[in-house]
Motif scaffolding. Structure first.
Motif, mmCIF file in Angstrom:
data_model
loop_
_atom_site.group_PDB
_atom_site.id
_atom_site.type_symbol
_atom_site.label_atom_id
_atom_site.label_comp_id
_atom_site.label_asym_id
_atom_site.label_seq_id
_atom_site.Cartn_x
_atom_site.Cartn_y
_atom_site.Cartn_z
ATOM 1 N N LEU A 173 3.441 11.891 13.610
ATOM 2 C CA LEU A 173 3.385 12.955 12.611
ATOM 3 C C LEU A 173 2.350 12.628 11.541
ATOM 4 N N THR A 174 2.016 13.646 10.771
ATOM 5 C CA THR A 174 1.154 13.492 9.602
ATOM 6 C C THR A 174 1.977 13.759 8.352
ATOM 7 N N LEU A 175 1.859 12.871 7.382
ATOM 8 C CA LEU A 175 2.561 13.035 6.112
ATOM 9 C C LEU A 175 1.735 13.957 5.226
ATOM 10 N N GLY A 176 2.223 15.182 5.038
ATOM 11 C CA GLY A 176 1.474 16.150 4.249
ATOM 12 C C GLY A 176 1.420 15.775 2.777
ATOM 13 N N LEU A 177 0.336 16.179 2.119
ATOM 14 C CA LEU A 177 0.229 15.955 0.686
ATOM 15 C C LEU A 177 1.185 16.899 -0.047
ATOM 16 N N GLY A 178 1.443 16.603 -1.309
ATOM 17 C CA GLY A 178 2.475 17.326 -2.027
ATOM 18 C C GLY A 178 1.967 18.492 -2.850
ATOM 19 N N GLU A 179 2.931 19.223 -3.402
ATOM 20 C CA GLU A 179 2.640 20.285 -4.359
ATOM 21 C C GLU A 179 3.725 20.264 -5.433
ATOM 22 N N VAL A 180 3.324 20.578 -6.658
ATOM 23 C CA VAL A 180 4.261 20.607 -7.776
ATOM 24 C C VAL A 180 4.981 21.944 -7.774
ATOM 25 N N VAL A 181 6.322 21.914 -7.752
ATOM 26 C CA VAL A 181 7.092 23.162 -7.754
ATOM 27 C C VAL A 181 7.856 23.365 -9.063
ATOM 28 N N ILE A 223 11.137 13.474 -7.562
ATOM 29 C CA ILE A 223 10.685 13.560 -8.955
ATOM 30 C C ILE A 223 9.540 12.576 -9.158
ATOM 31 N N LYS A 224 8.366 13.092 -9.509
ATOM 32 C CA LYS A 224 7.222 12.236 -9.819
ATOM 33 C C LYS A 224 7.192 11.985 -11.317
ATOM 34 N N ILE A 225 7.258 10.721 -11.693
ATOM 35 C CA ILE A 225 7.270 10.331 -13.100
ATOM 36 C C ILE A 225 6.141 9.336 -13.344
ATOM 37 N N ILE A 226 5.260 9.659 -14.266
ATOM 38 C CA ILE A 226 4.197 8.741 -14.709
ATOM 39 C C ILE A 226 4.330 8.602 -16.217
ATOM 40 N N PRO A 227 4.562 7.396 -16.739
ATOM 41 C CA PRO A 227 4.707 7.240 -18.186
ATOM 42 C C PRO A 227 3.369 7.252 -18.904
ATOM 43 N N HIS A 228 3.404 7.662 -20.163
ATOM 44 C CA HIS A 228 2.247 7.573 -21.046
ATOM 45 C C HIS A 228 2.128 6.122 -21.515
ATOM 46 N N ALA A 284 0.813 -1.223 0.000
ATOM 47 C CA ALA A 284 0.000 0.000 0.000
ATOM 48 C C ALA A 284 0.845 1.271 0.000
ATOM 49 N N PRO A 285 1.853 1.416 0.877
ATOM 50 C CA PRO A 285 2.653 2.641 0.813
ATOM 51 C C PRO A 285 3.570 2.708 -0.403
ATOM 52 N N ILE A 286 3.913 1.562 -1.008
ATOM 53 C CA ILE A 286 4.648 1.626 -2.273
ATOM 54 C C ILE A 286 3.765 2.242 -3.350
ATOM 55 N N ALA A 287 2.536 1.705 -3.487
ATOM 56 C CA ALA A 287 1.621 2.214 -4.506
ATOM 57 C C ALA A 287 1.236 3.660 -4.215
ATOM 58 N N GLY A 288 0.849 3.950 -2.959
ATOM 59 C CA GLY A 288 0.436 5.303 -2.609
ATOM 60 C C GLY A 288 1.569 6.297 -2.719
ATOM 61 N N GLY A 289 2.744 5.909 -2.252
ATOM 62 C CA GLY A 289 3.883 6.812 -2.316
ATOM 63 C C GLY A 289 4.251 7.178 -3.734
ATOM 64 N N ARG A 290 4.228 6.198 -4.615
ATOM 65 C CA ARG A 290 4.581 6.465 -6.014
ATOM 66 C C ARG A 290 3.489 7.258 -6.730
ATOM 67 N N GLU A 291 2.222 6.868 -6.536
ATOM 68 C CA GLU A 291 1.133 7.477 -7.294
ATOM 69 C C GLU A 291 0.818 8.902 -6.829
ATOM 70 N N ILE A 292 0.856 9.153 -5.513
ATOM 71 C CA ILE A 292 0.471 10.477 -5.011
ATOM 72 C C ILE A 292 1.646 11.455 -5.091
ATOM 73 N N TRP A 293 2.736 11.131 -4.403
ATOM 74 C CA TRP A 293 3.851 12.084 -4.279
ATOM 75 C C TRP A 293 4.949 11.879 -5.322
#
Length: 252
Positions: A237-245, A174-179, A108-117
């Protein structure tokens, strides 16, 4: 299923039974063992992506034990974080950490970590154990030992202020999602913060780390040239959601 239902229900994959729930993601009794070591500055510069800038020649190797977390459960994680600076469009300079590599033992944290952040997570077998007066940390990729780290157990208490200041700094990845044709669909620099941090204790002691070559677990790409410092601390702690910079696919 109607088009509107797809749009309404689409959160994560699979559509009808996502691998992880929506956040917030809260962690209780999260245990950190962080060993800072010197490495080759030329390799650091080659691995840190612009617009980030590396700070010095150190790497923070982290083992994190997470026995209780919302949605992600009970798991252990490890990886390398490189101290960096980020200069925003407004000229503001931030110091933080670039998450270079992560290995953990829970889907679950592998999938969530990669897909969200965009966390660079891979499945492996990290372990933290308390063996008498020693904290023993290992990372196996399959059956192969890739990291061995040890630390004296709670030799001296640490001032909480520097630990809390470090946890307040942003982290970048770096968030990378392939086409579907394997070209990049998303390629972004993401920033996130830890929030609602409660520090329950912090300690230091003597530490050692060894990194071993592996074709698919490349922790040894940043070789150890000597331990600088080590810390062991316990938090909620709470893991905050991300933002694209920064969007690498936008034309400059």
């Amino acid at each position: 299923m109607k088009l509107a239902d797809v749009r309404k229900n689409a959160f994560a994959m699979p559509l009808n039974n996502p691998a992880f729930p929506r956040g917030p993601y809260k962690f209780y009794n999260r245990e950190f063992i962080v060993i800072s070591y010197r490495t080759d500055p030329d390799i650091v510069r080659a691995l840190v992506p612009e617009p980030l800038e590396p700070i010095g020649d150190t790497v923070n190797y982290e083992f994190i034990r997470m026995p209780d977390s919302n949605g992600f459960g009970d798991y252990t994680e490890t990886g390398q974080v490189i101290p960096v600076r980020f200069r925003g469009d407004d000229g503001t300079v931030q110091e933080g950490g670039y998450v270079h590599a992560m290995y953990l033992d829970d889907n679950a944290p592998i999938a969530g970590g990669r897909e969200i952040w965009g966390f660079p997570k891979k499945l492996a077998k990290p372990k933290i154990s308390h063996q008498s007066e020693t904290i023993v940390c290992t990372l196996h990729f399959g059956t192969v030992l890739c990291v061995s780290a040890t630390m004296g157990y709670k030799h001296r208490e640490l001032d909480p202020a520097p630990i809390l200041a470090g946890l307040a700094k942003p982290s970048f990845m770096i968030k990378i999602i392939p086409h579907v044709d394997c070209t990049p669909r998303i390629c972004e620099l993401v920033r996130y913060y830890c929030k609602d941090v409660t520090l329950k204790g912090a300690w230091t002691g003597p530490a050692a780390i060894e990194l071993f070559e592996h074709a698919l677990c490349d922790v040894a790409r940043l070789p150890s040239r000597g331990v600088v410092a080590a810390s062991h601390y316990l938090t909620d702690l709470t893991l905050g959601l991300g933002e694209v910079v920064y969007d690498y696919l936008k034309e400059p």
